[in-house]
Design a protein around this motif. Structure first.
Motif, PDB file in Angstrom:
ATOM      1  N   ILE A   9      30.366  50.219  36.900  1.00 44.13           N
ATOM      2  CA  ILE A   9      31.627  49.709  36.371  1.00 44.13           C
ATOM      3  C   ILE A   9      31.801  48.273  36.869  1.00 44.13           C
ATOM      4  O   ILE A   9      31.188  47.872  37.852  1.00 44.13           O
ATOM      5  CB  ILE A   9      32.843  50.556  36.810  1.00 44.13           C
ATOM      6  CG1 ILE A   9      32.911  50.624  38.341  1.00 44.13           C
ATOM      7  CG2 ILE A   9      32.832  51.925  36.175  1.00 44.13           C
ATOM      8  CD1 ILE A   9      34.205  51.219  38.851  1.00 44.13           C
ATOM      9  N   VAL A  26      37.385  46.799  36.332  1.00 50.37           N
ATOM     10  CA  VAL A  26      37.643  48.212  36.026  1.00 50.37           C
ATOM     11  C   VAL A  26      37.879  48.987  37.318  1.00 50.37           C
ATOM     12  O   VAL A  26      38.756  49.854  37.384  1.00 50.37           O
ATOM     13  CB  VAL A  26      36.470  48.825  35.232  1.00 50.37           C
ATOM     14  CG1 VAL A  26      36.623  50.343  35.132  1.00 50.37           C
ATOM     15  CG2 VAL A  26      36.401  48.223  33.838  1.00 50.37           C
ATOM     16  N   ASN A  38      41.341  48.276  38.364  1.00 47.49           N
ATOM     17  CA  ASN A  38      42.315  48.887  37.464  1.00 47.49           C
ATOM     18  C   ASN A  38      42.438  50.394  37.659  1.00 47.49           C
ATOM     19  O   ASN A  38      43.511  50.968  37.473  1.00 47.49           O
ATOM     20  CB  ASN A  38      41.936  48.603  36.003  1.00 47.49           C
ATOM     21  CG  ASN A  38      42.106  47.149  35.624  1.00 47.49           C
ATOM     22  OD1 ASN A  38      42.766  46.390  36.324  1.00 47.49           O
ATOM     23  ND2 ASN A  38      41.496  46.750  34.522  1.00 47.49           N
ATOM     24  N   THR A  39      41.333  51.043  38.017  1.00 43.48           N
ATOM     25  CA  THR A  39      41.337  52.512  38.096  1.00 43.48           C
ATOM     26  C   THR A  39      41.547  53.040  39.510  1.00 43.48           C
ATOM     27  O   THR A  39      42.122  54.112  39.691  1.00 43.48           O
ATOM     28  CB  THR A  39      40.022  53.089  37.536  1.00 43.48           C
ATOM     29  OG1 THR A  39      38.914  52.481  38.213  1.00 43.48           O
ATOM     30  CG2 THR A  39      39.921  52.849  36.056  1.00 43.48           C
TER      31      THR A  39
END
Length: 297
Positions: free
Chosen positions: A277, A281, A284-285
């Motif tokens: 990733i 990302v 964000n996660t």
């Protein structure tokens, strides 16, 4: 509650997992590469086999407690049937970086590139952890006031118990004269990586620093750590990158620069190669300083 074998708390803002306890009677949950955006603690109660984690393989058996950080790849290849229980929690529910002084599991259970990602539970710790599991199940099935706070307390005790045991077992292994002693240069290598991973990324740089040939150093690393040296250096960089992405709001370009990468895009490719990733990302996660209440599902 999803079914009789799974209890889950979800983040109501996005519906994602916050905290889960899973009782498993097969390898169906772990028979393919896992890259989850949460921490996983997997207690193998019955069975044995091979654990594939990152780029290494390890043997596991009954009463091994396996531990994995967010987006750390792993897969179980059992010899036959396996059963056990798994605890999984998102950093929003409990962040080991922020609570390092309280539980001291970061660098022991998680993000430890120099030791296998598991600990063998003894009788005392087995009894303690089983009691905690029962208390967690009771609380999740009958939620009351301050449920999250109580579950976090149970999780802390679980992590502290396992971390103490792994630390003690590692200490005993180093003192056991019946085992092959770890070469002194290996500790020097660990010290060198910790001191210089931000600016030294190449195997030959560490070999030159330690006055040994790259080939000899690579052989020692593979023999005693079950990893090649390039992987070891990369893992250390990735751990720090993840920590910065979670704990700070620094621009990715700044994080890259502080880790010795002049080119932000090269750093992003390096991060994605090792985690599958992008840094954005991941942020964000797993999240930067995200706080959210959770509810039972």
């Amino acid at each position: 509650m999803n079914n009789q074998n799974t209890l889950t708390l979800v983040n109501p803002t996005n519906g994602n997992l916050a905290f889960k306890i899973l009782f498993f009677e097969s390898n169906a949950f772990f028979d393919h590469i896992q890259r989850n955006n949460y921490y996983s603690l997997i207690w193998i109660k019955e069975g044995s086999g091979i654990l594939k984690s990152d780029f290494s393989e390890y043997k596991f058996s009954k009463n091994h407690l396996l531990s994995f950080s967010p987006y750390q790849p792993f897969m179980l290849l059992p010899n036959g049937s396996i059963s056990g229980v798994a605890l999984q929690f998102h950093p929003d529910f409990f962040c080991i970086h922020k609570h390092q002084t309280e539980v001291a599991c970061n660098g022991v259970l998680f993000n430890n590139i120099y030791q296998p990602p598991f600990v063998l539970l003894d009788t005392k710790s087995t009894n303690t952890l089983q009691l905690i599991i029962e208390q967690i199940c009771s609380e999740m099935q009958n939620p009351a006031l301050a449920q999250t706070e109580l579950l976090v307390s149970y999780l802390k005790i679980f992590l502290i118990t396992a971390s103490r045991l792994k630390t003690e077992q590692h200490k005993q292994a180093k003192e056991d004269t019946t085992n092959t002693k770890e070469p002194f240069i290996l500790q020097s290598l660990k010290d060198a990586i910790e001191a210089h991973y931000r600016e030294k990324h190449a195997v030959n740089e560490y070999a030159e620093m330690l006055n040994i040939t790259p080939k000899s150093l690579a052989k020692i690393t593979k023999t005693h750590l079950n990893k090649n040296l390039t992987t070891l250096i990369s893992e250390r960089i990735i751990i720090e990158a993840k920590r910065e992405l979670y704990l700070t709001n620094k621009p990715i370009k700044q994080i890259a620069y502080e880790l010795g990468y002049q080119d932000e895009y090269y750093f992003s490719r390096f991060f994605k190669t090792n985690t599958e990733i992008s840094p954005q990302v991941y942020r964000n996660t797993v999240g930067f300083d995200r706080q959210a209440k959770v509810s039972i599902n």
